[in-house]
Write a protein that holds these residues in place. Structure first.
Motif, short mmCIF file in Angstrom:
data_model
loop_
_atom_site.label_atom_id
_atom_site.label_comp_id
_atom_site.label_asym_id
_atom_site.label_seq_id
_atom_site.Cartn_x
_atom_site.Cartn_y
_atom_site.Cartn_z
N ILE A 47 0.83 -1.21 0.00
CA ILE A 47 0.00 0.00 0.00
C ILE A 47 0.87 1.26 0.00
CG2 ILE A 47 -1.66 1.32 1.36
CD1 ILE A 47 -2.89 -1.32 2.25
N PHE B 169 2.49 2.16 -3.51
CA PHE B 169 1.64 2.96 -4.41
C PHE B 169 1.69 4.43 -4.03
CE2 PHE B 169 -1.07 -1.07 -4.80
CZ PHE B 169 -0.46 -1.42 -5.99
N ALA B 170 1.46 4.69 -2.73
CA ALA B 170 1.42 6.07 -2.26
C ALA B 170 2.77 6.76 -2.48
CB ALA B 170 1.03 6.12 -0.79
N ALA C 131 3.39 7.67 -6.08
CA ALA C 131 2.65 8.88 -6.44
C ALA C 131 3.32 10.13 -5.86
CB ALA C 131 1.21 8.78 -5.95
N ILE C 132 3.75 10.04 -4.61
CA ILE C 132 4.36 11.20 -3.95
C ILE C 132 5.67 11.58 -4.65
CG2 ILE C 132 5.57 11.92 -1.84
CD1 ILE C 132 3.38 10.28 -0.31
#
Lengths: 277, 307
Positions: free
Chosen positions: A86, A89-90, A93-94
């Protein structure tokens, strides 16, 4: 040579740190080899008079400990795996995208890293019982996942920022498909960061105690730290001290092995996730 | 948090379309993390706020009644809350203060050492990785009368460390310091490495003593890293639970606030008053964070993940 002398002094100080860090472990090992029936005394010694294996035998035949070990391994591994996926993914993106809510997500992760877990034991205890996941693996995996996420997101986004992403385009210009470019170029570059994050997250799940005793009640989901606090001796006439230490040695071994093999990575991960380098 | 400067978007249709896609993608990738974090923290916290307004014991579900802020009055007028508050404060102040000094010393040694560098860096990670409960037991058994060696080594006879509040707190703080100094020393080392070498060199050329260099060059350049490390360790110490639970079970006024929240909610299943304790504990953490950010001007943009 003044320089040589100074450098020797630093090494002496280094040895003192070494002693400070490892001395308690020596005490733990020493205590775990003492005879459970006779070790207590008015004037206890540091080392055992006679070294015995009894405590280790008891530990491995004690179903309370073996089930706790199983629970701990699975809960920690599953929670770590989910947290890392999880967070991956974050963090991707960051590190690579601009979107509204990015700052909010980071602030929220920061807030949760500071959150007092003890404030949640009441409501979670209540919620988990009504949801039927009290005293189950899932009941611990969910909160572990939550509290490991901030650490995972920071550490990984710190690592992902150092990746030269333009290599992906370069590979595509050279005729690779988007998927090939990602798999052959980006994955090998990102893997070390992901792996380091996984180690730190695993440490967190392996060590957690408060939620483990609040959200479990039997050996069905009780983890090692919780089981240690419920340990009694082989019989009611014995003190459990030497057993607790033997069990402690057993669960400290994986930590020491991870530290020995991945010392450099753990150092990098701890500092990358915490303070700008 | 640092202010993010948005690049002005070029107004061509193609680019805005790409920006829109990127935005949607970013939100989608962040959503799972966001949902998990909210579900397990924000929702239960709101639930705790609601519960704290009721008189509610699990042993007497029929007796649940609305009491407004009554539970807060009960908790805040109870000497137990204030005893636990002072215990938590003592542990936090003493352990963080000692760790800061010790952590600095360790960071300097790790920075300067040439021979045995990786050995020291490896060893220091062991206390960081070890289970806190195990560390608590190790120190407890070292000081305990029937098993420990401390009294023999230091000629203390049959002094019982767990017999009164101050000596119990001493052992608890010692265990806390052993376990967490590595973490703070690694953060300080990361800050130390960033101090520009040419500044040190310039100070040396100007004839500054080692002490002056530390005070005028090293520390000011590390201020941000120190503050972040301090904030994290302070909040970490403030939430301390494992050590007192394992070492003293809260005897002799060594119960901490986290311990109180656990005891009210889980041991006594007194969810009304317990939730009030939970909410108050949460508020104390907010206040500490606020003091750091506003009072000490801690720059949280030092924390990675934020650009």
């Amino acid at each position: 040579m003044a320089g040589r002398k100074a450098s020797n002094w630093w090494t002496v100080w280094g040895l003192l740190i070494l002693l400070w860090a490892l001395f308690p472990l020596l005490w733990m090992v020493s205590l775990s080899f003492k005879n459970p029936d006779t070790f207590r005394s008015v004037e206890p010694t540091f080392f055992p008079q006679v070294w015995v294996w009894d405590n280790y035998k008891t530990v491995f035949t004690d179903s309370l400990f073996t089930s706790a070990l199983r629970n701990s391994v699975f809960i920690a591994l599953i929670a770590t795996f989910l947290a890392v996926v999880i967070a991956m993914f974050a963090a991707y993106a960051i590190a690579r995208m601009d979107y509204p809510g990015k700052k909010f997500l980071l602030s929220m992760a920061l807030a949760i890293a500071m959150f007092p877990q003890a404030a949640l034991v009441g409501p979670l205890f209540n919620m988990w019982r009504s949801l039927g996941i009290y005293d189950t693996w899932l009941g611990l995996i969910i909160p572990y996942l939550t509290f490991a996420l901030p650490l995972s997101i920071w550490t990984m986004s710190a690592f992902f920022r150092q990746i030269p992403w333009e290599m992906e385009q370069a590979a595509q210009v050279d005729g690779a498909t988007a998927w090939q470019a990602f798999r052959k170029v980006i994955v090998p570059l990102a893997a070390p960061g992901v792996f380091t994050t996984a180690i730190l997250t695993f440490f967190f799940c392996w060590n957690e105690f408060l939620l483990a005793i609040s959200l479990t009640s039997t050996d069905r989901a009780r983890t090692v730290p919780a089981a240690l606090s419920f340990f009694t001796g082989a019989s009611q006439f014995q003190s459990p001290i030497t057993y607790i230490m033997a069990a402690s040695v057993v669960v400290t071994i994986p930590v020491v092995i991870l530290v020995l093999i991945f010392q450099r990575r753990i150092m990098a991960g701890l500092t990358a996730g915490a303070v700008k380098g | 948090m640092a202010v993010m400067v948005e690049a002005p978007a070029p107004a061509t249709a193609e680019v805005t379309d790409r920006a829109r896609r990127e935005r949607r993608m970013g939100l989608m990738l962040s959503a799972p993390a966001f949902v998990v974090m909210v579900f397990v923290t924000a929702y239960p916290l709101i639930y705790a706020v609601v519960l704290s307004l009721y008189n509610y014991r699990l042993t007497d579900p029929a007796g649940k009644e609305f009491v407004g802020l009554g539970n807060y009055a009960t908790v805040l007028t109870d000497p137990v809350w204030w005893t636990d508050f002072s215990t938590t404060l003592l542990i936090t102040v003493f352990s963080v203060a000692v760790e800061l000094v010790l952590g600095f010393a360790f960071a300097f040694v790790m920075y300067r050492i040439l021979r045995g560098r990786s050995l020291v860096r490896t060893a220091i990670l062991v206390p960081y990785g070890i289970i806190t409960v195990v560390s608590a037991y190790i120190w407890r058994f070292a000081f305990q009368l029937d098993s420990g060696f401390v009294n023999q080594w230091f000629g203390l006879g049959d002094y019982n460390f767990f017999g009164n509040r101050w000596s119990s707190l001493f052992v608890i703080v010692l265990s806390e310091i052993w376990k967490t100094t590595p973490f703070i020393s690694l953060l300080l080392l990361a800050g130390l490495v960033q101090v520009p070498e040419e500044l040190q060199e310039a100070a040396r050329v100007d004839g500054a003593t080692a002490w002056q260099r530390l005070k005028r060059v090293t520390l000011p350049n590390m201020k941000a890293a120190i503050m972040v490390a301090l904030l994290f360790r302070t909040l970490d110490a403030w939430r301390i639970f494992d050590n007192p639970f394992i070492m003293t079970v809260g005897a002799n006024k060594t119960e901490t606030l986290s311990f109180l929240a656990y005891r009210q909610n889980v041991t006594l299943v007194n969810l009304g008053a317990g939730s009030a304790v939970s909410v108050l504990l949460f508020l104390t953490v907010v206040v500490i964070a606020f003091i750091f950010v506003k009072g000490f001007r801690t720059d949280l943009s030092q924390v990675r993940g934020d650009r």
